[in-house]
Design a protein around this motif. Structure first.
Motif, short mmCIF file in Angstrom:
data_model
loop_
_atom_site.label_atom_id
_atom_site.label_comp_id
_atom_site.label_asym_id
_atom_site.label_seq_id
_atom_site.Cartn_x
_atom_site.Cartn_y
_atom_site.Cartn_z
N LEU A 83 0.82 -1.21 0.00
CA LEU A 83 0.00 0.00 0.00
C LEU A 83 0.86 1.26 0.00
O LEU A 83 1.93 1.30 0.62
CB LEU A 83 -0.93 0.00 1.20
N LYS A 84 0.35 2.27 -0.69
CA LYS A 84 1.04 3.55 -0.81
C LYS A 84 0.13 4.65 -0.28
O LYS A 84 -1.10 4.49 -0.29
CB LYS A 84 1.36 3.82 -2.29
N PRO A 85 0.69 5.76 0.14
CA PRO A 85 -0.17 6.86 0.62
C PRO A 85 -1.21 7.28 -0.41
O PRO A 85 -2.32 7.67 -0.03
CB PRO A 85 0.85 7.97 0.89
N GLU A 86 -0.89 7.17 -1.68
CA GLU A 86 -1.85 7.57 -2.72
C GLU A 86 -3.00 6.58 -2.85
O GLU A 86 -3.95 6.84 -3.61
CB GLU A 86 -1.16 7.76 -4.07
N ASP A 87 -2.94 5.46 -2.14
CA ASP A 87 -4.07 4.55 -2.11
C ASP A 87 -5.13 4.98 -1.09
O ASP A 87 -6.20 4.37 -1.01
CB ASP A 87 -3.61 3.13 -1.75
N THR A 88 -4.82 6.00 -0.31
CA THR A 88 -5.75 6.48 0.69
C THR A 88 -7.04 6.97 0.03
O THR A 88 -7.01 7.81 -0.86
CB THR A 88 -5.12 7.62 1.50
N ALA A 89 -8.16 6.40 0.46
CA ALA A 89 -9.44 6.72 -0.13
C ALA A 89 -10.53 5.95 0.59
O ALA A 89 -10.24 5.05 1.38
CB ALA A 89 -9.47 6.36 -1.62
N VAL A 90 -11.75 6.29 0.30
CA VAL A 90 -12.88 5.44 0.69
C VAL A 90 -13.09 4.45 -0.45
O VAL A 90 -13.20 4.85 -1.61
CB VAL A 90 -14.15 6.27 0.92
N TYR A 91 -13.10 3.18 -0.09
CA TYR A 91 -13.25 2.12 -1.08
C TYR A 91 -14.70 1.64 -1.07
O TYR A 91 -15.26 1.36 -0.01
CB TYR A 91 -12.30 0.98 -0.78
N TYR A 92 -15.25 1.52 -2.27
CA TYR A 92 -16.63 1.10 -2.44
C TYR A 92 -16.69 -0.16 -3.28
O TYR A 92 -16.00 -0.27 -4.30
CB TYR A 92 -17.44 2.17 -3.15
N CYS A 93 -17.54 -1.09 -2.88
CA CYS A 93 -17.83 -2.20 -3.76
C CYS A 93 -19.09 -1.88 -4.55
O CYS A 93 -19.92 -1.08 -4.13
CB CYS A 93 -18.00 -3.51 -2.99
N ALA A 94 -19.19 -2.49 -5.70
CA ALA A 94 -20.32 -2.22 -6.59
C ALA A 94 -20.73 -3.49 -7.30
O ALA A 94 -19.92 -4.41 -7.49
CB ALA A 94 -19.94 -1.15 -7.61
N ALA A 95 -21.99 -3.53 -7.69
CA ALA A 95 -22.51 -4.70 -8.40
C ALA A 95 -23.50 -4.24 -9.45
O ALA A 95 -24.14 -3.19 -9.32
CB ALA A 95 -23.18 -5.68 -7.42
N GLY A 96 -23.63 -5.05 -10.46
CA GLY A 96 -24.58 -4.73 -11.52
C GLY A 96 -24.78 -5.92 -12.42
O GLY A 96 -24.01 -6.88 -12.37
N ARG A 97 -25.80 -5.83 -13.20
CA ARG A 97 -26.07 -6.88 -14.17
C ARG A 97 -26.03 -6.29 -15.57
O ARG A 97 -26.32 -5.13 -15.77
CB ARG A 97 -27.45 -7.50 -13.91
N SER A 98 -25.65 -7.11 -16.50
CA SER A 98 -25.69 -6.74 -17.91
C SER A 98 -24.85 -5.51 -18.21
O SER A 98 -25.21 -4.70 -19.07
CB SER A 98 -27.14 -6.48 -18.36
N LEU A 99 -23.73 -5.35 -17.50
CA LEU A 99 -22.82 -4.26 -17.82
C LEU A 99 -21.97 -4.65 -19.02
O LEU A 99 -21.39 -5.73 -19.05
CB LEU A 99 -21.89 -3.95 -16.64
N ILE A 100 -21.92 -3.79 -20.02
CA ILE A 100 -21.04 -4.07 -21.14
C ILE A 100 -19.61 -3.81 -20.70
O ILE A 100 -19.35 -3.01 -19.80
CB ILE A 100 -21.39 -3.24 -22.38
N SER A 101 -18.67 -4.50 -21.31
CA SER A 101 -17.29 -4.46 -20.86
C SER A 101 -16.73 -3.05 -20.79
O SER A 101 -16.03 -2.70 -19.84
CB SER A 101 -16.43 -5.33 -21.78
N SER A 102 -17.01 -2.23 -21.78
CA SER A 102 -16.44 -0.88 -21.80
C SER A 102 -17.02 0.01 -20.72
O SER A 102 -16.45 1.06 -20.41
CB SER A 102 -16.65 -0.25 -23.17
N ALA A 103 -18.16 -0.39 -20.15
CA ALA A 103 -18.84 0.47 -19.18
C ALA A 103 -18.37 0.25 -17.76
O ALA A 103 -18.68 1.06 -16.88
CB ALA A 103 -20.35 0.23 -19.27
N ILE A 104 -17.63 -0.81 -17.49
CA ILE A 104 -17.32 -1.14 -16.11
C ILE A 104 -16.40 -0.11 -15.45
O ILE A 104 -16.35 -0.03 -14.23
CB ILE A 104 -16.69 -2.53 -15.97
N TYR A 105 -15.73 0.70 -16.25
CA TYR A 105 -14.77 1.65 -15.68
C TYR A 105 -15.43 2.92 -15.17
O TYR A 105 -14.80 3.72 -14.49
CB TYR A 105 -13.71 2.00 -16.73
N SER A 106 -16.70 3.11 -15.50
CA SER A 106 -17.42 4.32 -15.08
C SER A 106 -18.33 4.01 -13.91
O SER A 106 -19.15 3.10 -13.97
CB SER A 106 -18.27 4.85 -16.23
N PRO A 107 -18.23 4.77 -12.82
CA PRO A 107 -19.10 4.52 -11.68
C PRO A 107 -20.58 4.69 -12.00
O PRO A 107 -21.42 4.06 -11.35
CB PRO A 107 -18.64 5.54 -10.63
N THR A 108 -20.90 5.48 -12.99
CA THR A 108 -22.31 5.70 -13.31
C THR A 108 -22.97 4.47 -13.92
O THR A 108 -24.19 4.40 -14.03
CB THR A 108 -22.48 6.89 -14.26
#
Length: 123
Positions: A83-108
Motif C-alpha cells: 500500500l502507498k499513501p496515494e491509495d488512501t481513499a474510501v473504497y466502495y464495492c459495486a454490483a450490476g447486471r448486464s454491464l457491457i465491458s467498456s462500461a465497467i470503468y465508469s461509476p455511473t
C-alpha cells in the motif's frame, strides 16, 4: 441487492489490507462485481472488477491487488498489497447486471453500491 463493505483501516505504507463486501437480498450469481475508490476532493475511480470472467485492474494497483469472490458466501474481496499513501481513499464495492465491458470503468454504470470503507495509508 444490498452491499456491505468492511476491512478498511489505518496501515503503514508497504502494508496490506483485504477488503470484503458481502451481499444480501440476492445472490451475486449473474452479477458483475467491482471495486472503486474516492479520495478527498477527487472523483470516484475504478479499481478492479471482473470483466467477462477475468479480473481487470487500474494500472496503479495492477500487480499488487487481487479481486476475488466467494459465491457461496456471497462476498467479494479486494486484497491490496504494498500500500502507498496515494491509495488512501474510501473504497466502495459495486454490483450490476448486464454491464457491457467498456462500461465497467465508469461509476455511473453500476446500480448497486456498498457504503464504503476508509483506507488510510500513512507514509
Amino acid at each position: 441487492v444490498q452491499l456491505q463493505a468492511c476491512g478498511g483501516g489505518l496501515v503503514q505504507a508497504g502494508g496490506s489490507l483485504r477488503l470484503s463486501c458481502a451481499a444480501s437480498g440476492r445472490t451475486f450469481s449473474g452479477y458483475v462485481l467491482g471495486w472503486f475508490r474516492q479520495a478527498p476532493g477527487k472523483e470516484r475511480e475504478f479499481v478492479a472488477a471482473f470483466k467477462s470472467g477475468n479480473a481487470v485492474y487500474r494500472d496503479s494497483v495492477k500487480g499488487r491487488s487481487t479481486i476475488s469472490r466467494d459465491i457461496a458466501k456471497n462476498t467479494v474481496y479486494l486484497q491490496v498489497n504494498s500500500l502507498k499513501p496515494e491509495d488512501t481513499a474510501v473504497y466502495y464495492c459495486a454490483a450490476g447486471r448486464s454491464l457491457i465491458s467498456s462500461a465497467i470503468y465508469s461509476p455511473t454504470s453500476w446500480p448497486y453500491w456498498g457504503q464504503g470503507t476508509q483506507v488510510t495509508v500513512s507514509s
